[in-house]
Design a protein around this motif. Structure first.
Motif, PDB file in Angstrom:
ATOM      1  N   GLN A  25       0.827  -1.209   0.000  1.00 14.91           N
ATOM      2  CA  GLN A  25       0.000   0.000   0.000  1.00 14.91           C
ATOM      3  C   GLN A  25       0.862   1.260   0.000  1.00 14.91           C
ATOM      4  N   THR A  26       1.947   1.231   0.760  1.00 20.35           N
ATOM      5  CA  THR A  26       2.855   2.383   0.795  1.00 20.35           C
ATOM      6  C   THR A  26       3.504   2.586  -0.568  1.00 20.35           C
ATOM      7  N   PHE A  27       3.961   1.500  -1.182  1.00 22.46           N
ATOM      8  CA  PHE A  27       4.587   1.589  -2.506  1.00 22.46           C
ATOM      9  C   PHE A  27       3.605   2.203  -3.506  1.00 22.46           C
ATOM     10  N   ILE A  28       2.400   1.684  -3.526  1.00 21.40           N
ATOM     11  CA  ILE A  28       1.389   2.176  -4.466  1.00 21.40           C
ATOM     12  C   ILE A  28       1.087   3.657  -4.200  1.00 21.40           C
ATOM     13  N   GLY A  29       0.967   4.018  -2.942  1.00 22.07           N
ATOM     14  CA  GLY A  29       0.647   5.404  -2.593  1.00 22.07           C
ATOM     15  C   GLY A  29       1.749   6.385  -2.922  1.00 22.07           C
ATOM     16  N   THR A  30       2.998   5.925  -2.884  1.00 22.05           N
ATOM     17  CA  THR A  30       4.128   6.831  -3.105  1.00 22.05           C
ATOM     18  C   THR A  30       4.729   6.738  -4.504  1.00 22.05           C
ATOM     19  N   HIS A  31       4.168   5.895  -5.354  1.00 23.67           N
ATOM     20  CA  HIS A  31       4.699   5.725  -6.708  1.00 23.67           C
ATOM     21  C   HIS A  31       3.610   5.918  -7.776  1.00 23.67           C
ATOM     22  N   GLN A  32       2.696   6.835  -7.522  1.00 27.59           N
ATOM     23  CA  GLN A  32       1.624   7.081  -8.483  1.00 27.59           C
ATOM     24  C   GLN A  32       2.190   7.619  -9.803  1.00 27.59           C
ATOM     25  N   LEU A  33       1.617   7.154 -10.885  1.00 29.01           N
ATOM     26  CA  LEU A  33       2.059   7.537 -12.229  1.00 29.01           C
ATOM     27  C   LEU A  33       1.033   8.460 -12.882  1.00 29.01           C
ATOM     28  N   ASP A  34       1.511   9.336 -13.751  1.00 29.01           N
ATOM     29  CA  ASP A  34       0.559  10.158 -14.492  1.00 29.01           C
ATOM     30  C   ASP A  34      -0.055   9.310 -15.605  1.00 29.01           C
ATOM     31  N   ALA A  35      -1.128   9.796 -16.150  1.00 30.02           N
ATOM     32  CA  ALA A  35      -1.897   9.033 -17.124  1.00 30.02           C
ATOM     33  C   ALA A  35      -1.092   8.662 -18.368  1.00 30.02           C
ATOM     34  N   ASP A  36      -0.072   9.439 -18.696  1.00 32.50           N
ATOM     35  CA  ASP A  36       0.703   9.198 -19.909  1.00 32.50           C
ATOM     36  C   ASP A  36       1.881   8.246 -19.710  1.00 32.50           C
ATOM     37  N   THR A  37       2.122   7.800 -18.494  1.00 34.58           N
ATOM     38  CA  THR A  37       3.261   6.925 -18.222  1.00 34.58           C
ATOM     39  C   THR A  37       2.794   5.486 -18.092  1.00 34.58           C
ATOM     40  N   ALA A  64      -0.213 -11.713 -15.967  1.00 35.18           N
ATOM     41  CA  ALA A  64      -0.576 -10.474 -16.659  1.00 35.18           C
ATOM     42  C   ALA A  64      -1.730  -9.780 -15.941  1.00 35.18           C
ATOM     43  N   LEU A  65      -2.637 -10.558 -15.379  1.00 37.77           N
ATOM     44  CA  LEU A  65      -3.763  -9.973 -14.649  1.00 37.77           C
ATOM     45  C   LEU A  65      -3.287  -9.236 -13.398  1.00 37.77           C
ATOM     46  N   VAL A  66      -2.320  -9.816 -12.690  1.00 35.08           N
ATOM     47  CA  VAL A  66      -1.796  -9.193 -11.483  1.00 35.08           C
ATOM     48  C   VAL A  66      -0.997  -7.937 -11.840  1.00 35.08           C
ATOM     49  N   VAL A  67      -0.214  -8.012 -12.913  1.00 37.67           N
ATOM     50  CA  VAL A  67       0.547  -6.837 -13.353  1.00 37.67           C
ATOM     51  C   VAL A  67      -0.418  -5.729 -13.766  1.00 37.67           C
ATOM     52  N   ASP A  68      -1.503  -6.088 -14.423  1.00 32.40           N
ATOM     53  CA  ASP A  68      -2.502  -5.101 -14.808  1.00 32.40           C
ATOM     54  C   ASP A  68      -3.143  -4.473 -13.576  1.00 32.40           C
ATOM     55  N   GLN A  69      -3.368  -5.275 -12.557  1.00 30.73           N
ATOM     56  CA  GLN A  69      -3.910  -4.750 -11.299  1.00 30.73           C
ATOM     57  C   GLN A  69      -2.938  -3.737 -10.691  1.00 30.73           C
ATOM     58  N   LEU A  70      -1.651  -4.052 -10.711  1.00 35.35           N
ATOM     59  CA  LEU A  70      -0.651  -3.112 -10.215  1.00 35.35           C
ATOM     60  C   LEU A  70      -0.670  -1.835 -11.049  1.00 35.35           C
ATOM     61  N   ASN A  71      -0.735  -1.986 -12.359  1.00 36.24           N
ATOM     62  CA  ASN A  71      -0.784  -0.833 -13.262  1.00 36.24           C
ATOM     63  C   ASN A  71      -1.965   0.079 -12.914  1.00 36.24           C
ATOM     64  N   GLU A  72      -3.135  -0.513 -12.728  1.00 36.30           N
ATOM     65  CA  GLU A  72      -4.320   0.268 -12.381  1.00 36.30           C
ATOM     66  C   GLU A  72      -4.136   0.972 -11.036  1.00 36.30           C
ATOM     67  N   SER A  73      -3.552   0.272 -10.066  1.00 37.68           N
ATOM     68  CA  SER A  73      -3.344   0.849  -8.747  1.00 37.68           C
ATOM     69  C   SER A  73      -2.374   2.025  -8.800  1.00 37.68           C
TER      70      SER A  73
END
Length: 81
Positions: A25-37, A64-73
């Motif tokens: 959760q910390t990683f996801i919260g501190t590594h947000q990407l902009d829409a173009d990345t 691929a499903l899990v990676v996509d979940q990470l991408n969305e997060s």
């Protein structure tokens, strides 16, 4: 061959990152990407991590499903703003 069903914790382990729920959760919260990345273009990955993610995306399997979940997060902030 491992029969472990891929999950976010397994993905973080494969990436060599702390796989505790809090760390994820910390990683996801501190590594947000902009829409173009795109996920694999993020500057915080090592080359090995980037290759792993690309391979899993290209495999179009369960990983691929899990990676996509990470991408969305990692894009939550750009979608919600």
């Amino acid at each position: 061959m491992s029969q472990t069903r891929p999950r976010m914790t397994n993905l973080f382990e494969q990436l060599g990152l702390d796989s505790s729920e809090e760390a994820i959760q910390t990683f996801i919260g501190t590594h947000q990407l902009d829409a173009d990345t795109f996920l694999t273009q993020a500057s915080f990955w090592t080359e090995a991590q980037r290759q792993f993610l690309e391979e899993k995306i290209d495999s179009d399997g369960e990983w691929a499903l899990v990676v996509d979940q990470l991408n969305e997060s990692l894009h939550e902030d750009s979608v919600n703003s």
